[in-house]
Design an enzyme around this catalytic site. Structure first.
Site, PDB file in Angstrom:
ATOM      1  N   MET A  58      -1.807  -2.299  -4.457  1.00  0.00           N
ATOM      2  CA  MET A  58      -2.103  -1.557  -4.179  1.00  0.00           C
ATOM      3  C   MET A  58      -1.729   0.038  -4.198  1.00  0.00           C
ATOM      4  SD  MET A  58      -5.020  -2.992  -1.100  1.00  0.00           S
ATOM      5  CE  MET A  58      -3.552  -4.252  -0.559  1.00  0.00           C
TER       6      MET A  58
ATOM      7  N   GLY B 110      -6.669 -12.916   6.404  1.00  0.00           N
ATOM      8  CA  GLY B 110      -5.878 -11.949   7.109  1.00  0.00           C
ATOM      9  C   GLY B 110      -5.851 -12.398   8.705  1.00  0.00           C
ATOM     10  N   SER B 111      -7.193 -11.966   9.313  1.00  0.00           N
ATOM     11  CA  SER B 111      -7.339 -11.789  10.275  1.00  0.00           C
ATOM     12  C   SER B 111      -7.310 -13.042  11.283  1.00  0.00           C
ATOM     13  CB  SER B 111      -8.211 -10.520  11.183  1.00  0.00           C
ATOM     14  OG  SER B 111      -9.115 -10.244  10.269  1.00  0.00           O
TER      15      SER B 111
ATOM     16  N   MET C  78     -12.050  -7.512  -5.007  1.00  0.00           N
ATOM     17  CA  MET C  78     -12.484  -7.147  -3.526  1.00  0.00           C
ATOM     18  C   MET C  78     -13.659  -7.356  -2.475  1.00  0.00           C
ATOM     19  SD  MET C  78      -8.813  -6.419  -2.685  1.00  0.00           S
ATOM     20  CE  MET C  78      -9.313  -5.970  -1.266  1.00  0.00           C
TER      21      MET C  78
ATOM     22  N   GLY D 261     -12.104 -10.272   4.727  1.00  0.00           N
ATOM     23  CA  GLY D 261     -13.429 -10.854   5.310  1.00  0.00           C
ATOM     24  C   GLY D 261     -13.728 -12.122   5.563  1.00  0.00           C
TER      25      GLY D 261
ATOM     26  N   MET E 198       0.802  -1.400  -0.245  1.00  0.00           N
ATOM     27  CA  MET E 198      -0.041  -0.426  -0.058  1.00  0.00           C
ATOM     28  C   MET E 198       1.317   1.293   0.344  1.00  0.00           C
ATOM     29  SD  MET E 198      -2.900  -1.140   2.692  1.00  0.00           S
ATOM     30  CE  MET E 198      -3.416  -2.727   2.805  1.00  0.00           C
TER      31      MET E 198
ATOM     32  N   GLY F  10      -7.004  -4.569   7.370  1.00  0.00           N
ATOM     33  CA  GLY F  10      -7.241  -5.573   7.354  1.00  0.00           C
ATOM     34  C   GLY F  10      -8.776  -5.887   8.273  1.00  0.00           C
TER      35      GLY F  10
END
Ligand code: DX5
Ligand code: ZN
Length: 217
Positions: free
Chosen positions: A66, A197-198, A135, A177, A35, A142
């Site tokens: 990004m 990710g999370s 996306m 998500g 990013m 995240g």
């Protein structure tokens, strides 16, 4: 279904070890979110850090750029060891040039779409690219909630591919998500690779969420 943990949610103080750990835990690809503070508000890391951690795994380095005008930095990401480079449709007017340069380097090229971009803008490129990244959150952070309506884009692409298997060879990836509660619908829509990710990194044992994303799909 392939699983690509996003290191955005990793502990950056021990990034190399985090990459070795998700590799051991069953990750298929390693997703690296670059990013620039312009295309998205957030800043992460660039090619020098990717180059440093390249030796931590032999898994595919899936680099999600990004950044604005990714054509300007393409060579540095190729040199850093990216296997797949995904650029945003909204970030450049040089998609044809980017596609041919990445292919000439023997690497894979993906194009990503932000939630507000309609999926059919990609129609002219579909027979030339290796991956489409849909996306399912607004890029930049995240830990956001999955946007259910993005599944329609995946279904559109999957049905086009099913109708023209000799013409289209792209993989379909979703990012944002993704977790146990939506993975079945993501798979059903026709997605091939999920980024998480999370959901992966918040668990102490990374093999549990990675296993759930593999199994439930
Ligand atoms: C967001 C990034 C994602 C992010 C996903 O801009 O592209 O790869 O790491 O994080 P989660 O899985 O937490 O939504
Ligand atoms: Zn990403």
């Amino acid at each position: 279904m392939l699983v690509a943990p996003s290191i955005l949610a990793a502990d950056f103080s021990k990034l190399g070890q985090e990459i070795r750990d998700v590799d051991q835990a069953g990750a298929d690809w390693i997703h690296l979110d670059v990013m620039d503070g312009q295309f998205v508000q957030n800043l992460t890391f660039g090619a020098p850090i990717i180059k440093k951690v390249r030796s931590c795994t032999s898994k595919i380095f899936d680099v999600h750029l990004m950044i604005v005008n990714p054509e300007n930095l393409l060579d540095s990401f190729l040199d850093a060891g990216a296997d797949l480079i995904t650029v945003h449709y909204e970030a450049t007017s040089k998609l044809d040039d980017i596609i041919s340069r990445v292919k000439a380097a023997g690497k894979k090229i993906g194009i990503s779409l932000k939630p507000n971009s309609p999926v059919d803008v990609l129609d002219p490129y579909l027979d030339q690219i290796d991956l489409i990244l849909i996306m399912s959150v607004e890029p930049g952070w995240g830990g956001q909630s999955f946007m259910e309506s993005m599944l329609d884009k995946v279904s559109y692409l999957s049905s086009l591919r099913n109708k023209n298997p000799s013409k289209f060879h792209f993989q379909i990836q979703m990012d944002g998500g993704i977790k146990d509660s939506n993975i079945e619908r993501v798979k059903k829509a026709g997605c091939d690779v999920v980024v998480a990710g999370s959901y992966v990194f918040k668990c102490e044992d990374y093999s549990i969420p990675i296993g759930i994303l593999h199994e439930n799909s």
